[in-house]
Structure formats: structure tokens, C-alpha cells
Enzyme design. Sequence first.
Site, PDB file in Angstrom:
ATOM      1  N   HIS A 111       0.762  -1.311  -0.114  1.00 29.41           N
ATOM      2  CA  HIS A 111      -0.083   0.000  -0.005  1.00 29.41           C
ATOM      3  C   HIS A 111       0.941   1.323   0.037  1.00 29.41           C
ATOM      4  CE1 HIS A 111      -3.403  -2.745   1.091  1.00 29.41           C
ATOM      5  NE2 HIS A 111      -3.971  -1.671   0.609  1.00 29.41           N
ATOM      6  N   LYS A 122      -0.521   5.044   4.453  1.00 28.79           N
ATOM      7  CA  LYS A 122      -1.529   4.125   5.130  1.00 28.79           C
ATOM      8  C   LYS A 122      -1.249   3.952   6.525  1.00 28.79           C
ATOM      9  CE  LYS A 122      -3.997  -0.406   4.817  1.00 28.79           C
ATOM     10  NZ  LYS A 122      -5.328   0.424   4.932  1.00 28.79           N
TER      11      LYS A 122
END
Length: 251
Positions: A142, A146
Site C-alpha cells: 500500500h 496508510k
Amino acid sequence: MTDIVLVGAAGRMGAAITLAATESSGCRVVAGVDPIAAASGDTRWSQSLAAAYRKGTVVVDFSSPSGAVASAQFCAANGAPLVCGTTGLDAAAEAAVREAGARVAVFRASNFSIGVAALRQLLATALQAVPKHWDIEIVEKHHRLKKDAPSGTALTLADDALAARGLSRDALRHGRHGVVGARTGAEIGVHAVRGGTFVGDHQILLAGDGESLEIRHVAEDRAAFAHGAVAAARFVGSAPAGVYGMNDLLK
Ligand code: NAD
């Protein structure tokens, strides 16, 4: 028409859901709640759900774990349907969100994309097809901003694999470091990679003797989640109290 009050409206998913609602028929965002953005002087957002909520609207929450619990408690107290996509909740917070399902319709999913729903089906089929001793490792990637790790989707995939193998969450190995010894059969590795602008990349590796199999989903755009969240808002707008997930939507 399904009217949405969006919690976490100033965030990345907030923007994607606002756009998806504009592109869909029968759904619109009527108010956005984001106390953090509002406190920084952005007048587009309400300070609280209580201030933004109007009877008959559906609450869609993509905010933070504490925001998700507050949304669930507000929805239960006010009879409002809830779509909750926030991840990183601990067990108590997750239970609090689901408890609202006793009073209102709650749609809960760690991933609203059709591709990840298909990935879960493929995983179930693959785990039935390969020998039980094949090793399972999950790798997710990600973007650098995040906050939670591993991703909610990686945990959902891990839970699916644990259930298929009759294991509990104690069997998860979150990364490996140092002299960890040989891998045992009764463990599932989960590895979180963070960097750049990856929207969501989930890979499951099934490794046998002299061969391996990989299944993978890549989200390139948050629209993949946002359209699912808008469809879920339409779904809970007319559903009785209960806890719903992607399987209910795909039916
Ligand atoms: P983000 O940080 O860009 O946005 C979150 C927003 O929520 C921010 O604007 C923040 O100010 C606001 N916020 C924080 N606490 C709040 C509170 N108590 N009340 C109201 N607003 C609050 O994050 P993002 O990328 O938009 O992701 C949001 C959440 O959605 C994360 O938990 C993420 O993992 C999850 N997510 C879920 C899916 C899915 O398909 N289920 C997909 C992508 C992201």
C-alpha cells in the site's frame, strides 16, 4: 434516491466516494463530516455526524477506528443505516461496529472491490485443490500514508485461509526477522510493504515442493472501492437490521 452522509469526507476514500456517487444514478452525498479537516478551517465539512445527519440518510464511514465506532454508536441510537469500510479496528472496536447491526442495517467490508471478492473465491478453490501441507504467505503493498498494517483486506484473506486450515489468528506470522528457525506447517505469513502510491496490491503465495502458485489482485484506482461503497449504501438504505457483507451485495 439514497442520500449519504459521508464520514471521513476530506480523505482519499471520501473524495473517491463523492465522485462515484456523482457518477451513479439514485445516490448522492448530501453532507460530509470531517472534524480534523473542519478544525483546519475547511468549511466544506461538518464537525460532527450529529450536526450533519438528517433522518432518512445513510451514513458511510471511511475515517479512523475511533471514527468508525462513533459512527456505529450514532447510527444505532438514531436508526440510521451504516456502511463501514474503515480498517485497522481492534477486536473490541470491530465488535462495537457489528453490535449496531442489532438495531440498524450495517454493511461491513474490509474491501469493497469486485476483484477482491473474486480473489477470495479463487483462494477458497485453490486451497481445496492443493495439498494441505502447502505453505501460505500473504504479501500486501500500500501507499506510504496508510496508517494500519497489515491491511484489513490482508487480514480478511488470512482469516479465510486460517478457517480453511482450521487454524486461529495465533498462527499468523507478521513478517520475519532474526533467527526464526524453519517454517512450520501451522503458520501463515503476512507481510506489509509500504511505499509510493500503491492503492492496494494483495498477493497470496501457495508454495509446495518444487512448485508454487500465486494469485493476486491489484487495485489501480480507489474507484474500485468507491463504486462498491455506493452500491452498499443503496443496499442498506432498504435493508432490515443486520450485518451485511460483500456476499450479500454480489447476490
Ligand atoms: P485518509 O487518511 O485519506 O482519510 C481519512 C479521513 O478521515 C481524513 O480526512 C481524516 O481527517 C478523517 N477522520 C479521521 N478521524 C475521524 C473521525 N473520528 N471522524 C470523522 N473523520 C475522521 O484515509 P483513506 O485512504 O481515505 O482511508 C480511510 C479508511 O478507509 C482507512 O481505514 C482505510 O484503510 C480504509 N479503506 C477501506 C477500503 C475498503 O474497501 N473497505 C478501501 C480503501 C481504504
